[in-house]
Design an enzyme around this catalytic site. Structure first.
Site, PDB file in Angstrom:
ATOM      1  N   HIS A 231       0.356   7.939   9.296  1.00 17.79           N
ATOM      2  CA  HIS A 231      -0.742   7.738   8.348  1.00 17.79           C
ATOM      3  C   HIS A 231      -1.960   7.159   9.062  1.00 17.79           C
ATOM      4  CE1 HIS A 231      -3.031   6.210   4.921  1.00 17.79           C
ATOM      5  NE2 HIS A 231      -2.262   6.947   4.133  1.00 17.79           N
TER       6      HIS A 231
ATOM      7  N   SER B 126       0.836  -1.205   0.000  1.00 17.45           N
ATOM      8  CA  SER B 126       0.000   0.000   0.000  1.00 17.45           C
ATOM      9  C   SER B 126       0.865   1.247   0.000  1.00 17.45           C
ATOM     10  CB  SER B 126      -0.882   0.050   1.253  1.00 17.45           C
ATOM     11  OG  SER B 126      -1.730  -1.054   1.327  1.00 17.45           O
TER      12      SER B 126
ATOM     13  N   LYS C  53       3.905  -3.705   6.839  1.00 19.66           N
ATOM     14  CA  LYS C  53       4.003  -4.025   5.407  1.00 19.66           C
ATOM     15  C   LYS C  53       5.365  -3.600   4.874  1.00 19.66           C
ATOM     16  CE  LYS C  53      -0.896  -3.740   3.983  1.00 19.66           C
ATOM     17  NZ  LYS C  53      -1.057  -5.073   3.383  1.00 19.66           N
TER      18      LYS C  53
END
Length: 255
Positions: free
Chosen positions: A143, A135, A157
Site C-alpha cells: 500500500h 486505517s 498499525k
C-alpha cells in the site's frame, strides 16, 4: 465504573491534541456521560485543550503513562505517526514529493511500540475496554502509505491491533478510510472488512464520524471484541446513521 454515578465511566483519549483525537475528547465531554481525560505530548497542547483532565506523556516511554491510566475504565487510542513532506518539492516540476518521520516519530516507535505500551498500561490499570483508531489498507503490504518515509505504517498499525486482539481486554478496532475534515452525523456509515471498501467509491469518512464511532463503541456492548473497516456514503446518499447498536451487531469480524 466511574465514581460520579452509574452511567459515568472514566475514559482516557490518547493523541487528544490531534485532529481526530481532539474531536473524540470534545465529543466525549459533551455527552456528559463520562469523566474524560486526555493524553498529549506538550504543555502547549494541554493548554489548548483547557488543561482540565489532560496529562502529558510520551507513549514511547511507559513510565510516563501511569498517572493518566490510573483508574480508567476505557481507553481510546488515536495516536499515530505522521509523515512530513521534505521541503523543496515543486509540483510544477513533476515527480513525487518525498516524506520523512521526525526523530522518535517513526511508525515502529509510535504505531507499534507506543500503542503496545498504551495497551499494557491500560490492562495493568484494570481497563475494561480499549478502542483503537486504525486505517484501512492493512491487507496490502505494498500500500502506498507504507512507502511514505519507508515507514511501513500500516504494517506496524496492524501489528498493534493484533496485539490488542490477543490482550484479553475487550476491544474495538476501527479501521478508518480516508479521513475528511467535514461535518459528521449527516452521512450513512458503512462497515466493511478486509479492505473491501477500498475497491468502491465510498472509501472516505469524516473525522467527526470516526470520533462518534469511538464514543458509540463505549456505549454499545455489541462493539466489543470486533474489528471493522469504516467509511461512509456521500452526503445526500442513503440515510444518516443513528442506530449504532445495529451497526455494531452486524460486524462479524474479530480481527
Amino acid at each position: 465504573m466511574g465514581s460520579v454515578g452509574h452511567d459515568v465511566r472514566t475514559v482516557l483519549v490518547t493523541g487528544a491534541g490531534g485532529r481526530t483525537g481532539s474531536l473524540v475528547f470534545d465529543k466525549l465531554k459533551k455527552t456528559g456521560k463520562f469523566v474524560v481525560r486526555g493524553l498529549v505530548r506538550t504543555e502547549e497542547v494541554k493548554a489548548k485543550l483547557g488543561g482540565e483532565g489532560v496529562f502529558i506523556g510520551d507513549i514511547t516511554k511507559p513510565e510516563t503513562l501511569s498517572a493518566a491510566v490510573e483508574g480508567i475504565d476505557a481507553l481510546i487510542i488515536t495516536t499515530s505517526a505522521v509523515p512530513k513532506m521534505k521541503p523543496g518539492f515543486d509540483p510544477s516540476k513533476g515527480g513525487r514529493p518525498e516524506f520523512y518521520y521526525e526523530e522518535n516519530g517513526f511508525p515502529e516507535q509510535v504505531d507499534w511500540i507506543g500503542q503496545k505500551n498504551q495497551i499494557d498500561a491500560a490492562k495493568d490499570a484494570g481497563c475494561k475496554h480499549i478502542v483503537i483508531v486504525g486505517s484501512m489498507g492493512g491487507q496490502n503490504p505494498n500500500h502506498m502509505l507504507n512507502s511514505l518515509g519507508n515507514g511501513k505504517i500500516l504494517i506496524w498499525k496492524r501489528k498493534a491491533e493484533e496485539y490488542l486482539s490477543k490482550s484479553g481486554v475487550p476491544y474495538t478496532i476501527i479501521r478508518a478510510g480516508g479521513l475528511q475534515d467535514k461535518d459528521g452525523g449527516i452521512r450513512e456509515l458503512l462497515i466493511g472488512k478486509d479492505d473491501e471498501l477500498l475497491n468502491t467509491d465510498t472509501k472516505a469518512i469524516t473525522r467527526s464520524d470516526v470520533a462518534e464511532l469511538c464514543i458509540q463503541a463505549l456505549l454499545n456492548e455489541e462493539s466489543k471484541n470486533k474489528a471493522f473497516d469504516a467509511a461512509s456514503k456521500s452526503e445526500g446518499q442513503g440515510t444518516p446513521t443513528t442506530d449504532f447498536k445495529s451497526l455494531f451487531a452486524n460486524v462479524t469480524t474479530t480481527f
